[in-house]
Design a protein around this motif. Structure first.
Motif, PDB file in Angstrom:
ATOM      1  N   ARG A 269     -58.904  -2.465  79.079  1.00  0.00           N
ATOM      2  CA  ARG A 269     -57.844  -3.332  79.588  1.00  0.00           C
ATOM      3  C   ARG A 269     -57.336  -2.827  80.936  1.00  0.00           C
ATOM      4  O   ARG A 269     -57.005  -3.614  81.826  1.00  0.00           O
ATOM      5  N   LEU A 270     -57.290  -1.517  81.102  1.00  0.00           N
ATOM      6  CA  LEU A 270     -56.899  -0.948  82.396  1.00  0.00           C
ATOM      7  C   LEU A 270     -57.904  -1.345  83.472  1.00  0.00           C
ATOM      8  O   LEU A 270     -57.528  -1.776  84.569  1.00  0.00           O
ATOM      9  N   VAL A 271     -59.180  -1.207  83.162  1.00  0.00           N
ATOM     10  CA  VAL A 271     -60.229  -1.572  84.116  1.00  0.00           C
ATOM     11  C   VAL A 271     -60.139  -3.048  84.478  1.00  0.00           C
ATOM     12  O   VAL A 271     -60.338  -3.437  85.635  1.00  0.00           O
ATOM     13  N   ASN A 272     -59.830  -3.883  83.501  1.00  0.00           N
ATOM     14  CA  ASN A 272     -59.709  -5.314  83.763  1.00  0.00           C
ATOM     15  C   ASN A 272     -58.631  -5.582  84.810  1.00  0.00           C
ATOM     16  O   ASN A 272     -58.811  -6.404  85.715  1.00  0.00           O
ATOM     17  N   TRP A 273     -57.493  -4.894  84.694  1.00  0.00           N
ATOM     18  CA  TRP A 273     -56.446  -5.062  85.702  1.00  0.00           C
ATOM     19  C   TRP A 273     -56.915  -4.572  87.069  1.00  0.00           C
ATOM     20  O   TRP A 273     -56.740  -5.253  88.088  1.00  0.00           O
ATOM     21  N   CYS A 274     -57.513  -3.395  87.077  1.00  0.00           N
ATOM     22  CA  CYS A 274     -57.826  -2.760  88.357  1.00  0.00           C
ATOM     23  C   CYS A 274     -58.994  -3.397  89.083  1.00  0.00           C
ATOM     24  O   CYS A 274     -59.177  -3.173  90.280  1.00  0.00           O
ATOM     25  N   SER A 275     -59.803  -4.183  88.382  1.00  0.00           N
ATOM     26  CA  SER A 275     -60.927  -4.836  89.055  1.00  0.00           C
ATOM     27  C   SER A 275     -60.501  -6.135  89.731  1.00  0.00           C
ATOM     28  O   SER A 275     -61.331  -6.848  90.284  1.00  0.00           O
ATOM     29  N   TYR A 276     -59.223  -6.431  89.677  1.00  0.00           N
ATOM     30  CA  TYR A 276     -58.605  -7.581  90.329  1.00  0.00           C
ATOM     31  C   TYR A 276     -59.079  -8.912  89.754  1.00  0.00           C
ATOM     32  O   TYR A 276     -60.094  -9.468  90.148  1.00  0.00           O
ATOM     33  N   ASP A 277     -58.300  -9.388  88.831  1.00  0.00           N
ATOM     34  CA  ASP A 277     -58.571 -10.658  88.164  1.00  0.00           C
ATOM     35  C   ASP A 277     -57.683 -11.736  88.784  1.00  0.00           C
ATOM     36  O   ASP A 277     -56.472 -11.750  88.587  1.00  0.00           O
ATOM     37  N   GLU A 278     -58.295 -12.642  89.540  1.00  0.00           N
ATOM     38  CA  GLU A 278     -57.522 -13.682  90.237  1.00  0.00           C
ATOM     39  C   GLU A 278     -56.742 -14.569  89.271  1.00  0.00           C
ATOM     40  O   GLU A 278     -55.678 -15.082  89.602  1.00  0.00           O
ATOM     41  N   LYS A 279     -57.260 -14.741  88.064  1.00  0.00           N
ATOM     42  CA  LYS A 279     -56.587 -15.604  87.096  1.00  0.00           C
ATOM     43  C   LYS A 279     -55.217 -15.059  86.694  1.00  0.00           C
ATOM     44  O   LYS A 279     -54.331 -15.824  86.291  1.00  0.00           O
ATOM     45  N   LYS A 280     -55.052 -13.740  86.802  1.00  0.00           N
ATOM     46  CA  LYS A 280     -53.764 -13.150  86.431  1.00  0.00           C
ATOM     47  C   LYS A 280     -52.650 -13.595  87.385  1.00  0.00           C
ATOM     48  O   LYS A 280     -51.483 -13.633  87.008  1.00  0.00           O
ATOM     49  N   LEU A 281     -53.008 -13.916  88.610  1.00  0.00           N
ATOM     50  CA  LEU A 281     -52.007 -14.412  89.561  1.00  0.00           C
ATOM     51  C   LEU A 281     -51.416 -15.736  89.076  1.00  0.00           C
ATOM     52  O   LEU A 281     -50.226 -15.998  89.253  1.00  0.00           O
ATOM     53  N   GLN A 282     -52.256 -16.552  88.468  1.00  0.00           N
ATOM     54  CA  GLN A 282     -51.788 -17.851  87.982  1.00  0.00           C
ATOM     55  C   GLN A 282     -50.846 -17.699  86.787  1.00  0.00           C
ATOM     56  O   GLN A 282     -50.036 -18.585  86.523  1.00  0.00           O
ATOM     57  N   LEU A 283     -50.964 -16.583  86.072  1.00  0.00           N
ATOM     58  CA  LEU A 283     -50.142 -16.358  84.890  1.00  0.00           C
ATOM     59  C   LEU A 283     -48.852 -15.612  85.209  1.00  0.00           C
ATOM     60  O   LEU A 283     -47.993 -15.472  84.337  1.00  0.00           O
ATOM     61  N   GLU A 284     -48.725 -15.128  86.432  1.00  0.00           N
ATOM     62  CA  GLU A 284     -47.530 -14.359  86.792  1.00  0.00           C
ATOM     63  C   GLU A 284     -46.294 -15.258  86.775  1.00  0.00           C
ATOM     64  O   GLU A 284     -46.306 -16.344  87.363  1.00  0.00           O
ATOM     65  N   PRO A 285     -45.227 -14.848  86.097  1.00  0.00           N
ATOM     66  CA  PRO A 285     -44.035 -15.706  86.001  1.00  0.00           C
ATOM     67  C   PRO A 285     -43.315 -15.861  87.324  1.00  0.00           C
ATOM     68  O   PRO A 285     -43.337 -14.971  88.183  1.00  0.00           O
ATOM     69  N   GLU A 286     -42.673 -17.006  87.495  1.00  0.00           N
ATOM     70  CA  GLU A 286     -41.847 -17.263  88.674  1.00  0.00           C
ATOM     71  C   GLU A 286     -40.438 -16.731  88.419  1.00  0.00           C
ATOM     72  O   GLU A 286     -39.870 -16.943  87.353  1.00  0.00           O
ATOM     73  N   LEU A 287     -39.893 -16.032  89.396  1.00  0.00           N
ATOM     74  CA  LEU A 287     -38.550 -15.486  89.269  1.00  0.00           C
ATOM     75  C   LEU A 287     -37.561 -16.311  90.075  1.00  0.00           C
ATOM     76  O   LEU A 287     -37.892 -16.833  91.147  1.00  0.00           O
ATOM     77  N   LEU A 288     -36.347 -16.412  89.554  1.00  0.00           N
ATOM     78  CA  LEU A 288     -35.263 -17.023  90.311  1.00  0.00           C
ATOM     79  C   LEU A 288     -34.705 -15.982  91.263  1.00  0.00           C
ATOM     80  O   LEU A 288     -34.215 -14.932  90.836  1.00  0.00           O
ATOM     81  N   MET A 289     -34.809 -16.238  92.577  1.00  0.00           N
ATOM     82  CA  MET A 289     -34.379 -15.251  93.558  1.00  0.00           C
ATOM     83  C   MET A 289     -32.881 -15.356  93.823  1.00  0.00           C
ATOM     84  O   MET A 289     -32.336 -16.471  93.891  1.00  0.00           O
ATOM     85  N   PRO A 290     -32.212 -14.216  94.021  1.00  0.00           N
ATOM     86  CA  PRO A 290     -30.811 -14.257  94.452  1.00  0.00           C
ATOM     87  C   PRO A 290     -30.728 -14.753  95.879  1.00  0.00           C
ATOM     88  O   PRO A 290     -31.733 -14.783  96.609  1.00  0.00           O
ATOM     89  N   GLU A 291     -29.552 -15.123  96.313  1.00  0.00           N
ATOM     90  CA  GLU A 291     -29.380 -15.701  97.651  1.00  0.00           C
ATOM     91  C   GLU A 291     -29.842 -14.760  98.744  1.00  0.00           C
ATOM     92  O   GLU A 291     -30.506 -15.177  99.697  1.00  0.00           O
ATOM     93  N   SER A 292     -29.530 -13.455  98.616  1.00  0.00           N
ATOM     94  CA  SER A 292     -29.902 -12.500  99.661  1.00  0.00           C
ATOM     95  C   SER A 292     -31.412 -12.388  99.793  1.00  0.00           C
ATOM     96  O   SER A 292     -31.951 -12.320 100.897  1.00  0.00           O
ATOM     97  N   GLU A 293     -32.127 -12.403  98.668  1.00  0.00           N
ATOM     98  CA  GLU A 293     -33.572 -12.293  98.700  1.00  0.00           C
ATOM     99  C   GLU A 293     -34.200 -13.586  99.220  1.00  0.00           C
ATOM    100  O   GLU A 293     -35.187 -13.559  99.946  1.00  0.00           O
TER     101      GLU A 293
END
Length: 294
Positions: free
Chosen positions: A255-279
């Motif tokens: 599972r570590l190797v899977n992360w480190c080999s760069y899986d483009e599909k993981k970008l699609q699964l990354e959650p969206e965060l609500l940004m504070p005003e300053s950010e």
């Protein structure tokens, strides 16, 4: 079941290895190589649990990282992301909580191998020698680093980071005074312990539920240079450099190797965060500067 799952991931890694390696090489040629940040909690061969990895397993991780990546600090990760140029995939080591076991093997090994590490501690647990609630619930109150140990390892070259005072879940914190205590006051306490400025903050649990706009805003106000999440993700050039994305240093090596080999599909699964005003304002300003530069 875990063994079978690990074998399936290993097989999948082998099938996609060439394509992913080509993708990483292309990203490096473009100056877009990802910056990987792994997080751990405890390296020990005694009292194994869900937030520990064995000494042998940790050494295997380091061997793999050093073969494939350039070890860099969190600040260097942020610089590459902010300046939109990264010519080689990098790895950064981080630890959360502050377990005493780590000074017996993990931290000396990192210093020996000259691998930058940021060690995030919860100050009330360190100062009061208070075991973590999740350890008490599991039936084993594992020992915590002392203030003296934190100071000594800071002097030895391990960067210390803030992990709140009481390891709170910010998804359940709604009082501004409590947020200040857990972020601003914790930063001040840690700086008094080590006699140095503390640059980075890591959210306990670190999922999108804890990364509330109010908590992130308080991290900004406290004067931190950045914060770490823990839901996985890649630090890519041009992204928000204040938010450092981390993946688990998984004891299941496949599972570590899977992360480190760069899986483009993981970008699609990354959650969206609500940004504070300053950010949000900072992000808009960065985007405007990039538009002008282009």
């Amino acid at each position: 079941m875990n063994y079978l799952r690990s074998q399936l991931i290993t097989l999948r890694n082998a099938l996609v290895a060439r394509r992913r390696e080509e993708r990483l090489n292309l990203m490096s040629q473009r100056g877009e190589a990802p910056c990987m940040v792994a997080f751990y909690h405890r390296v020990a061969d005694t009292h194994p649990n869900g937030w520990s990895i064995s000494r042998r397993g940790f050494r295997k991780h380091l061997d793999y990282f050093q073969r494939r990546f350039e070890p860099v600090s969190l600040s260097e990760v942020q610089r590459r992301v902010r300046e939109s140029y990264s010519a080689r995939p990098t790895i950064t080591m981080t630890f959360d909580d502050g377990y005493q076991d780590n000074i017996e093997f993990a931290l000396p090994l990192l210093i020996e191998r000259k691998m930058p590490c940021t060690y995030f501690v919860s100050t009330a647990h360190v100062l009061d020698q208070k075991p973590f609630g999740h350890d008490i619930e599991s039936g084993i109150a594992l020992p915590i680093n002392t203030a003296k140990q934190i100071r000594e390892w800071s002097d030895a070259g391990i960067e210390m980071g803030c992990h709140t005072r009481n390891h709170v879940d910010f998804g359940k914190v709604h009082d501004p005074a409590e947020r200040k205590q857990e972020i601003v006051d914790a930063k001040n306490e840690l700086e008094q312990i080590i006699g140095k400025s503390v640059r980075h903050f890591a959210f306990p649990f670190g999922t999108e539920q804890q990364l509330t706009p109010e908590a992130i805003e308080t991290v900004h106000q406290a004067g931190f240079e950045g914060y770490c999440s823990a839901f996985g993700g890649y630090n890519l050039v041009g992204r928000d450099a204040f938010h450092i994305r981390r993946f688990h240093g998984d004891p299941q090596f496949a599972r570590l190797v899977n992360w480190c080999s760069y899986d483009e599909k993981k970008l699609q699964l990354e959650p969206e965060l609500l940004m504070p005003e300053s950010e949000a304002n900072s992000h808009q300003a960065s985007h405007a500067n990039q538009t002008i530069a282009s």
